[in-house]
Design a protein around this motif. Structure first.
Motif, PDB file in Angstrom:
ATOM      1  N   GLU A  46      66.891  52.823  89.488  1.00 40.73           N
ATOM      2  CA  GLU A  46      67.497  52.528  88.191  1.00 40.73           C
ATOM      3  C   GLU A  46      67.340  53.665  87.184  1.00 40.73           C
ATOM      4  O   GLU A  46      67.765  53.539  86.035  1.00 40.73           O
ATOM      5  N   ILE A  47      66.747  54.761  87.612  1.00 43.52           N
ATOM      6  CA  ILE A  47      66.804  56.010  86.834  1.00 43.52           C
ATOM      7  C   ILE A  47      67.781  56.913  87.573  1.00 43.52           C
ATOM      8  O   ILE A  47      67.420  57.570  88.558  1.00 43.52           O
ATOM      9  N   ASN A  53      73.739  66.636  87.125  1.00 46.53           N
ATOM     10  CA  ASN A  53      73.403  66.219  85.761  1.00 46.53           C
ATOM     11  C   ASN A  53      71.950  66.579  85.495  1.00 46.53           C
ATOM     12  O   ASN A  53      71.036  65.815  85.797  1.00 46.53           O
ATOM     13  N   LYS A  54      71.729  67.753  84.935  1.00 47.08           N
ATOM     14  CA  LYS A  54      70.355  68.235  84.750  1.00 47.08           C
ATOM     15  C   LYS A  54      69.524  67.330  83.843  1.00 47.08           C
ATOM     16  O   LYS A  54      68.372  67.016  84.190  1.00 47.08           O
ATOM     17  N   PRO A  55      70.030  66.887  82.695  1.00 48.58           N
ATOM     18  CA  PRO A  55      69.186  66.009  81.861  1.00 48.58           C
ATOM     19  C   PRO A  55      68.749  64.741  82.597  1.00 48.58           C
ATOM     20  O   PRO A  55      67.599  64.318  82.490  1.00 48.58           O
ATOM     21  N   ALA A  56      69.669  64.145  83.365  1.00 46.86           N
ATOM     22  CA  ALA A  56      69.317  62.928  84.105  1.00 46.86           C
ATOM     23  C   ALA A  56      68.297  63.238  85.190  1.00 46.86           C
ATOM     24  O   ALA A  56      67.320  62.493  85.379  1.00 46.86           O
ATOM     25  N   GLY A 117      76.277  56.609  85.814  1.00 47.91           N
ATOM     26  CA  GLY A 117      76.985  55.381  85.491  1.00 47.91           C
ATOM     27  C   GLY A 117      77.321  54.516  86.688  1.00 47.91           C
ATOM     28  O   GLY A 117      77.865  53.419  86.528  1.00 47.91           O
ATOM     29  N   THR A 118      76.976  54.984  87.900  1.00 45.12           N
ATOM     30  CA  THR A 118      77.291  54.218  89.110  1.00 45.12           C
ATOM     31  C   THR A 118      76.612  52.854  89.121  1.00 45.12           C
ATOM     32  O   THR A 118      77.153  51.887  89.672  1.00 45.12           O
ATOM     33  N   LEU A 119      75.442  52.736  88.499  1.00 43.27           N
ATOM     34  CA  LEU A 119      74.727  51.458  88.486  1.00 43.27           C
ATOM     35  C   LEU A 119      75.554  50.333  87.865  1.00 43.27           C
ATOM     36  O   LEU A 119      75.344  49.160  88.190  1.00 43.27           O
ATOM     37  N   ALA A 120      76.493  50.684  86.994  1.00 44.05           N
ATOM     38  CA  ALA A 120      77.311  49.652  86.360  1.00 44.05           C
ATOM     39  C   ALA A 120      78.165  48.902  87.369  1.00 44.05           C
ATOM     40  O   ALA A 120      78.441  47.707  87.214  1.00 44.05           O
ATOM     41  N   THR A 121      78.589  49.591  88.417  1.00 44.08           N
ATOM     42  CA  THR A 121      79.438  48.964  89.443  1.00 44.08           C
ATOM     43  C   THR A 121      78.717  48.776  90.765  1.00 44.08           C
ATOM     44  O   THR A 121      79.227  48.113  91.661  1.00 44.08           O
ATOM     45  N   MET A 122      77.537  49.357  90.889  1.00 44.47           N
ATOM     46  CA  MET A 122      76.765  49.281  92.132  1.00 44.47           C
ATOM     47  C   MET A 122      75.304  49.008  91.772  1.00 44.47           C
ATOM     48  O   MET A 122      74.422  49.834  91.999  1.00 44.47           O
ATOM     49  N   PRO A 123      75.032  47.854  91.189  1.00 49.64           N
ATOM     50  CA  PRO A 123      73.674  47.582  90.689  1.00 49.64           C
ATOM     51  C   PRO A 123      72.650  47.467  91.802  1.00 49.64           C
ATOM     52  O   PRO A 123      72.967  47.077  92.928  1.00 49.64           O
ATOM     53  N   CYS A 124      71.422  47.812  91.474  1.00 51.47           N
ATOM     54  CA  CYS A 124      70.319  47.662  92.418  1.00 51.47           C
ATOM     55  C   CYS A 124      69.954  46.183  92.501  1.00 51.47           C
ATOM     56  O   CYS A 124      69.696  45.534  91.478  1.00 51.47           O
ATOM     57  N   HIS A 125      69.929  45.646  93.715  1.00 51.50           N
ATOM     58  CA  HIS A 125      69.646  44.220  93.874  1.00 51.50           C
ATOM     59  C   HIS A 125      69.152  43.927  95.282  1.00 51.50           C
ATOM     60  O   HIS A 125      69.359  44.721  96.207  1.00 51.50           O
ATOM     61  N   PRO A 134      72.336  52.715  94.578  1.00 50.65           N
ATOM     62  CA  PRO A 134      72.665  54.124  94.780  1.00 50.65           C
ATOM     63  C   PRO A 134      71.412  54.983  94.942  1.00 50.65           C
ATOM     64  O   PRO A 134      70.577  55.047  94.045  1.00 50.65           O
ATOM     65  N   GLY A 135      71.277  55.591  96.114  1.00 54.39           N
ATOM     66  CA  GLY A 135      70.125  56.441  96.373  1.00 54.39           C
ATOM     67  C   GLY A 135      68.920  55.707  96.912  1.00 54.39           C
ATOM     68  O   GLY A 135      67.880  56.331  97.147  1.00 54.39           O
TER      69      GLY A 135
END
Length: 403
Positions: A46-47, A53-56, A117-125, A134-135
């Protein structure tokens, strides 16, 4: 890495070893912490930390530094300009019976292929005994296994039984350009390298990987109006098509060599004979000796149309991870550990590359695929099997002790 398709897997028979009560107790240690491991993996997923994306990525790296420092590790940040900073964490350790032990290098990456922003459509669950996100497989579950294996060894011993170096890179999914030199330098100081990339089929560890490269074939032609002056033009697209036919003949699948023109660009308008065209070509090799011969063939390409010019960029970025005696010895040790808990651990050779290619290429014993077990890396159904986490954590802890 993209293209991590398994090309073969095999199981080696060995003498039957009865489950060992001590090792079964250690397995229960991790089983009791399975929910904590899942919670930690979920925090990591979730991070979001895309390679580009260097800041992320730096947020992820800073969070991980805090996690490892909480276990007593000394974190060192290797700054990078174009990608996230790379993270090294050193843990002291000592076995009184073996004073001169070199560290074991735990190698992995925290960048992912998914855009922010992938978590919005592919949430961790969690669903059906699997953790999705994702990841999660490639390879944040592997990083969590590092943490819990180190924590377990600290609990079982007064201190770690040997020094451990953790190195987590930020750009593995895009070539490891900022991190490769550091990876290789740390590997040269290590007794062995354990790579926490995802497991192979049926939970196999990976004892061989193909080498990976990319070539860019550029064609410069002569532009002309397709209606008024068709005879004055020399099409870069037509020339590129002919070259692709030649390049496709470099495939030798029986010898594990594949060449794939995966991206083609060229031209500007339909009524203009194209002045430029480009093909991006993925290359996979099984043996290091194939690299030089293949490179010569690419650079020996000649134009069919003398009015066109060719230029070649690229190279083999990762030499193959070959199943050397050192790799085989590590696998044998892992097999023995697995047998203690009644686990028939297999090995696999796969078509994709990892940073383990770099360390194995230096001759350092390397065992890959030590991370989470699941399916769907880089895909919307990416997941890990939760019930596999305890024995994979045990395997890692034991390999740190014995490698």
């Amino acid at each position: 890495m993209p293209g991590k398709k398994t090309v073969r897997s095999k199981q080696h028979r060995s003498d039957k070893v009865e489950p060992d009560p001590v090792w079964m107790e250690r397995l229960r240690y991790f089983e009791a912490r399975q929910e904590q491991i899942v919670k930690t993996i979920r925090e990591f997923v979730e991070i979001e930390s895309p390679s580009d994306n260097k800041p992320a990525a730096d947020r992820m790296g800073a969070f991980l530094a805090g996690c490892f420092e909480a276990l007593g590790g000394h974190a060192r940040v290797h700054r990078a300009e174009d990608f996230g900073d790379n993270l090294q964490v050193d843990f002291p350790g000592r076995d009184p019976a073996r004073e001169e032990l070199k560290p074991v290098l735990l190698l992995g990456h925290f960048d992912t292929v998914y855009p922010q922003g992938t978590l919005a459509t592919m949430p961790c669950h969690v669903a059906d005994g699997r953790l999705h996100g994702p990841g999660v497989l490639d390879m944040k579950s592997g990083i969590a296994l590092m943490l819990f294996a180190i924590q377990a060894l600290q609990a079982w011993h007064t201190e770690l039984p040997r020094p451990v170096t953790v190195f987590l890179v930020s750009d593995e999914e895009v070539g490891s350009y900022s991190s490769r030199a550091i990876t290789e330098a740390l590997a040269k100081e290590s007794a062995a390298v354990l790579v926490l990339e995802p497991a192979g089929p049926r939970g196999a560890v990976k004892t061989a990987r193909k080498g990976v490269g990319e070539y860019i074939l550029n064609v410069q032609g002569v532009a002309a109006h397709a209606g008024l002056d068709p005879g004055k033009g020399h099409s870069a697209i037509l020339e590129l098509a002919r070259q692709i036919t030649v390049v496709s003949k470099l495939n030798d699948l029986q010898r594990g060599l594949s060449v794939n023109p995966g991206v083609i660009r060229g031209g500007t308008r339909t009524n203009v004979i194209a002045a430029e065209a480009t093909a991006e070509i993925d290359v996979r090799i099984t043996h290091a000796k194939q690299a030089a011969a293949l490179d010569r063939k690419f650079r020996a390409l000649k134009p069919f149309d003398k009015h066109c010019k060719l230029s070649i960029e690229g190279r083999i970025n990762r030499l193959p991870m070959e199943r050397t005696a050192g790799v085989a010895a590590l696998y044998k040790k892992a097999q023995v550990v697995a047998q203690h808990i009644d686990w028939k651990l297999e090995e696999a050779a796969v078509g994709g590359g990892s940073d383990g290619n770099f360390t194995a290429g230096l001759g350092i014993p390397t065992l890959d695929g030590m991370g989470g077990s699941g399916h769907g890396a880089h895909a919307v159904h990416e997941h890990i099997v939760i019930s596999e986490l305890p024995r994979r954590a045990l395997l890692l802890a034991a390999m740190i002790e014995t490698a």
